[in-house]
Design a protein around this motif. Structure first.
Motif, PDB file in Angstrom:
ATOM      1  N   MET A   1      46.095   9.019  54.230  1.00  0.00           N
ATOM      2  CA  MET A   1      47.021  10.315  54.479  1.00  0.00           C
ATOM      3  C   MET A   1      47.821  10.087  55.420  1.00  0.00           C
ATOM      4  O   MET A   1      47.487  10.054  56.539  1.00  0.00           O
ATOM      5  CB  MET A   1      46.103  11.614  54.421  1.00  0.00           C
ATOM      6  CG  MET A   1      46.656  12.490  55.124  1.00  0.00           C
ATOM      7  SD  MET A   1      45.882  14.184  55.846  1.00  0.00           S
ATOM      8  CE  MET A   1      44.892  13.390  57.053  1.00  0.00           C
ATOM      9  N   PRO A   2      49.066   9.877  55.034  1.00  0.00           N
ATOM     10  CA  PRO A   2      50.071   9.751  56.163  1.00  0.00           C
ATOM     11  C   PRO A   2      50.781  11.023  56.462  1.00  0.00           C
ATOM     12  O   PRO A   2      50.399  12.028  55.733  1.00  0.00           O
ATOM     13  CB  PRO A   2      51.253   8.880  55.095  1.00  0.00           C
ATOM     14  CG  PRO A   2      51.021   9.564  54.017  1.00  0.00           C
ATOM     15  CD  PRO A   2      49.695   9.500  53.578  1.00  0.00           C
ATOM     16  N   VAL A   3      51.282  11.119  57.755  1.00  0.00           N
ATOM     17  CA  VAL A   3      51.891  12.199  58.334  1.00  0.00           C
ATOM     18  C   VAL A   3      53.408  11.850  58.269  1.00  0.00           C
ATOM     19  O   VAL A   3      53.537  10.810  58.532  1.00  0.00           O
ATOM     20  CB  VAL A   3      51.336  12.464  59.660  1.00  0.00           C
ATOM     21  CG1 VAL A   3      52.106  13.484  60.254  1.00  0.00           C
ATOM     22  CG2 VAL A   3      49.935  12.823  59.872  1.00  0.00           C
ATOM     23  N   ILE A   4      54.070  12.752  57.635  1.00  0.00           N
ATOM     24  CA  ILE A   4      55.563  12.474  57.393  1.00  0.00           C
ATOM     25  C   ILE A   4      56.342  13.438  58.091  1.00  0.00           C
ATOM     26  O   ILE A   4      56.288  14.703  57.819  1.00  0.00           O
ATOM     27  CB  ILE A   4      55.893  12.400  55.855  1.00  0.00           C
ATOM     28  CG1 ILE A   4      55.089  11.321  55.176  1.00  0.00           C
ATOM     29  CG2 ILE A   4      57.269  12.223  55.690  1.00  0.00           C
ATOM     30  CD1 ILE A   4      55.143  11.455  53.695  1.00  0.00           C
ATOM     31  N   VAL A   5      57.359  12.888  58.934  1.00  0.00           N
ATOM     32  CA  VAL A   5      58.256  13.818  59.493  1.00  0.00           C
ATOM     33  C   VAL A   5      59.553  13.598  59.246  1.00  0.00           C
ATOM     34  O   VAL A   5      60.022  12.595  59.243  1.00  0.00           O
ATOM     35  CB  VAL A   5      57.957  13.627  61.132  1.00  0.00           C
ATOM     36  CG1 VAL A   5      59.156  14.351  61.925  1.00  0.00           C
ATOM     37  CG2 VAL A   5      56.765  13.944  61.514  1.00  0.00           C
ATOM     38  N   ASN A   6      60.231  14.565  58.932  1.00  0.00           N
ATOM     39  CA  ASN A   6      61.719  14.522  58.445  1.00  0.00           C
ATOM     40  C   ASN A   6      62.690  15.394  59.158  1.00  0.00           C
ATOM     41  O   ASN A   6      62.394  16.468  59.483  1.00  0.00           O
ATOM     42  CB  ASN A   6      61.701  14.804  56.970  1.00  0.00           C
ATOM     43  CG  ASN A   6      61.362  13.666  56.122  1.00  0.00           C
ATOM     44  OD1 ASN A   6      61.629  12.447  56.072  1.00  0.00           O
ATOM     45  ND2 ASN A   6      60.215  13.950  55.124  1.00  0.00           N
ATOM     46  N   ASP A  20      49.386  15.891  54.026  1.00  0.00           N
ATOM     47  CA  ASP A  20      48.779  16.186  52.760  1.00  0.00           C
ATOM     48  C   ASP A  20      49.567  17.202  52.094  1.00  0.00           C
ATOM     49  O   ASP A  20      50.940  17.289  51.946  1.00  0.00           O
ATOM     50  CB  ASP A  20      47.132  16.606  52.678  1.00  0.00           C
ATOM     51  CG  ASP A  20      46.656  15.486  52.431  1.00  0.00           C
ATOM     52  OD1 ASP A  20      46.971  14.270  52.023  1.00  0.00           O
ATOM     53  OD2 ASP A  20      45.286  15.578  52.745  1.00  0.00           O
ATOM     54  N   ASN A  21      49.202  18.720  51.761  1.00  0.00           N
ATOM     55  CA  ASN A  21      49.948  19.437  50.923  1.00  0.00           C
ATOM     56  C   ASN A  21      50.192  20.607  52.028  1.00  0.00           C
ATOM     57  O   ASN A  21      50.632  21.679  51.668  1.00  0.00           O
ATOM     58  CB  ASN A  21      49.062  20.213  49.840  1.00  0.00           C
ATOM     59  CG  ASN A  21      47.693  20.594  50.191  1.00  0.00           C
ATOM     60  OD1 ASN A  21      47.434  20.349  51.280  1.00  0.00           O
ATOM     61  ND2 ASN A  21      47.221  21.525  49.499  1.00  0.00           N
ATOM     62  N   HIS A  22      50.166  20.446  53.257  1.00  0.00           N
ATOM     63  CA  HIS A  22      50.466  21.361  54.496  1.00  0.00           C
ATOM     64  C   HIS A  22      51.920  21.030  55.083  1.00  0.00           C
ATOM     65  O   HIS A  22      52.166  19.668  55.516  1.00  0.00           O
ATOM     66  CB  HIS A  22      49.480  21.141  55.443  1.00  0.00           C
ATOM     67  CG  HIS A  22      48.047  21.517  55.038  1.00  0.00           C
ATOM     68  ND1 HIS A  22      47.748  22.733  54.430  1.00  0.00           N
ATOM     69  CD2 HIS A  22      47.130  20.569  54.720  1.00  0.00           C
ATOM     70  CE1 HIS A  22      46.415  22.524  54.297  1.00  0.00           C
ATOM     71  NE2 HIS A  22      46.220  21.371  54.240  1.00  0.00           N
ATOM     72  N   GLU A  23      52.690  22.123  55.090  1.00  0.00           N
ATOM     73  CA  GLU A  23      53.924  21.747  55.887  1.00  0.00           C
ATOM     74  C   GLU A  23      54.187  22.548  57.046  1.00  0.00           C
ATOM     75  O   GLU A  23      53.680  23.913  57.181  1.00  0.00           O
ATOM     76  CB  GLU A  23      55.038  22.155  54.889  1.00  0.00           C
ATOM     77  CG  GLU A  23      56.588  21.836  55.559  1.00  0.00           C
ATOM     78  CD  GLU A  23      57.651  22.334  54.662  1.00  0.00           C
ATOM     79  OE1 GLU A  23      58.674  21.495  54.821  1.00  0.00           O
ATOM     80  OE2 GLU A  23      57.826  22.855  53.836  1.00  0.00           O
ATOM     81  N   LEU A  24      54.469  21.941  58.171  1.00  0.00           N
ATOM     82  CA  LEU A  24      54.611  22.427  59.479  1.00  0.00           C
ATOM     83  C   LEU A  24      55.820  22.226  59.999  1.00  0.00           C
ATOM     84  O   LEU A  24      56.596  21.162  59.192  1.00  0.00           O
ATOM     85  CB  LEU A  24      53.548  21.809  60.602  1.00  0.00           C
ATOM     86  CG  LEU A  24      51.953  22.010  60.040  1.00  0.00           C
ATOM     87  CD1 LEU A  24      51.166  21.176  60.729  1.00  0.00           C
ATOM     88  CD2 LEU A  24      51.494  23.515  60.047  1.00  0.00           C
TER      89      LEU A  24
END
Length: 138
Positions: A1-6, A20-24
């Motif tokens: 499960m990658p953590v993706i920061v944009n 995953d399906n969580h946006e912070l």
């Protein structure tokens, strides 16, 4: 499960953080030029420890039949010597429920054995940062 920061836009430091399906979201404090609109990376680091301790205690108490009704974990840090490689975390643990002294001590010991506490204090961590293939600018 990658953590993706944009990056959300070029005008500030606010970024989206997807797990995953969580946006912070994350941002820098005003003292570093951010808007303080979301937790900083250091806040998430501290929060990882606090949440791991709370979840570990609830799970342990449930499995052992300890009448723990709630947990409050307060983490503060002293980053004044971070540039020298020292980052002090201070944890205040509040256990809720009708507990014996022995149960309170047992839970206190368990809190210091949560996986993130162990990761932060005993693991050798290596980080490999690479540029993605075909990186482009917009």
């Amino acid at each position: 499960m990658p953590v993706i920061v944009n990056t959300l836009n070029t005008d500030n430091f606010r970024h989206s953080l997807n797990i995953d399906n969580h946006e912070l979201f994350t941002d820098l404090p005003k003292s570093l030029g951010g808007d303080d609109s979301a937790p900083s990376p250091h806040d998430y680091f501290d929060a990882a420890l606090a949440s791991c301790k709370a979840l570990t205690l609830k799970l342990y108490a449930q499995k052992k039949g300890i009448p723990l009704t709630g947990v409050t974990v307060e983490v503060t840090h002293d980053a004044s010597e971070e540039q020298k490689g020292k980052y002090q975390l201070n944890v205040k643990l509040t256990l809720k429920g009708v507990l014996t002294d022995a149960q309170r001590e047992e839970l206190h010991r368990v809190a210091d054995r949560c996986p993130v506490h162990k990761l932060m204090t005993t693991a050798e961590i290596s980080i490999d940062t690479r540029l993605s293939e075909g990186a482009f600018s917009q």
